[in-house]
Design a protein around this motif. Structure first.
Motif, mmCIF file in Angstrom:
data_model
loop_
_atom_site.group_PDB
_atom_site.id
_atom_site.type_symbol
_atom_site.label_atom_id
_atom_site.label_comp_id
_atom_site.label_asym_id
_atom_site.label_seq_id
_atom_site.Cartn_x
_atom_site.Cartn_y
_atom_site.Cartn_z
ATOM 1 N N UNK A 175 0.845 -1.201 0.000
ATOM 2 C CA UNK A 175 0.000 0.000 0.000
ATOM 3 C C UNK A 175 0.878 1.247 0.000
ATOM 4 N N UNK A 176 1.925 1.237 0.810
ATOM 5 C CA UNK A 176 2.834 2.370 0.891
ATOM 6 C C UNK A 176 3.531 2.601 -0.452
ATOM 7 N N UNK A 177 4.019 1.550 -1.081
ATOM 8 C CA UNK A 177 4.680 1.670 -2.394
ATOM 9 C C UNK A 177 3.686 2.193 -3.426
ATOM 10 N N UNK A 178 2.486 1.670 -3.426
ATOM 11 C CA UNK A 178 1.462 2.100 -4.374
ATOM 12 C C UNK A 178 1.132 3.575 -4.177
ATOM 13 N N UNK A 179 0.948 4.005 -2.912
ATOM 14 C CA UNK A 179 0.618 5.404 -2.612
ATOM 15 C C UNK A 179 1.747 6.332 -3.055
ATOM 16 N N UNK A 180 2.975 5.954 -2.772
ATOM 17 C CA UNK A 180 4.115 6.775 -3.181
ATOM 18 C C UNK A 180 4.226 6.836 -4.702
ATOM 19 N N UNK A 181 3.914 5.755 -5.360
ATOM 20 C CA UNK A 181 3.928 5.736 -6.825
ATOM 21 C C UNK A 181 2.904 6.690 -7.402
ATOM 22 N N UNK A 182 1.699 6.672 -6.826
ATOM 23 C CA UNK A 182 0.662 7.593 -7.283
ATOM 24 C C UNK A 182 1.063 9.036 -7.030
ATOM 25 N N UNK A 183 1.633 9.283 -5.881
ATOM 26 C CA UNK A 183 2.059 10.621 -5.534
ATOM 27 C C UNK A 183 3.124 11.102 -6.517
ATOM 28 N N UNK A 184 4.027 10.247 -6.872
ATOM 29 C CA UNK A 184 5.071 10.595 -7.837
ATOM 30 C C UNK A 184 4.503 10.880 -9.214
ATOM 31 N N UNK A 185 3.452 10.176 -9.598
ATOM 32 C CA UNK A 185 2.830 10.390 -10.903
ATOM 33 C C UNK A 185 2.106 11.717 -10.966
#
Length: 148
Positions: A25-35
């Protein structure tokens, strides 16, 4: 120490599963934030798009200006052709003193000026000028010379 039954095995997997899920979940959230954040490539792309749009606008303006100038040049050439045709027709008419008559043309409107020998010369000049193609109107400012 190995688990003896399925309940013990399930209890050991839970912390592992929760940790794995939290990490995902943390990796996914950070990925979205980066996008969502724009990077240098996105900003450069937007800058290129804006520059291309401005260049297109400038090209359109230049095209319109060139069209207007071409129309003006065409009108000037048409006016010169009308004047030349009228003068040639005056030369071909033996009853006219062609060097006494000035001919100018602006936007298809012909102006005749000068002094001629008779009213017949004025009328003949008017008729010749009016009969030339693309003449919109004739302003006749010719005058009969005073008797000497």
């Amino acid at each position: 120490m190995q688990p003896r039954n399925s309940e013990e095995r399930a209890g050991m997997k839970r912390p592992y599963n929760v940790g794995l899920m939290t990490s995902l979940i943390l990796v996914f959230a950070l990925g979205l934030l980066g996008c969502e954040q724009e990077g240098p490539a996105e900003r450069a792309g937007q800058s290129i798009d804006r520059t291309a749009e401005k260049a297109g606008d400038k090209m359109e303006e230049a095209k319109e200006a060139a069209s207007e100038k071409a129309e003006e040049a065409g009108a000037y050439i048409d006016d010169a052709a009308i004047t030349a045709k009228i003068k040639a027709d005056f030369l071909a008419d033996p009853s006219l003193e062609v060097f006494q008559i000035s001919v100018t043309t602006t936007d298809g409107v012909v102006t005749l000026s000068g002094e001629v020998d008779s009213q017949a010369s004025i009328d003949r000049s008017q008729a010749i000028a009016s009969g030339v193609e693309n003449v919109k109107s004739v302003r006749n400012a010719l005058m009969v010379k005073a008797a000497e």
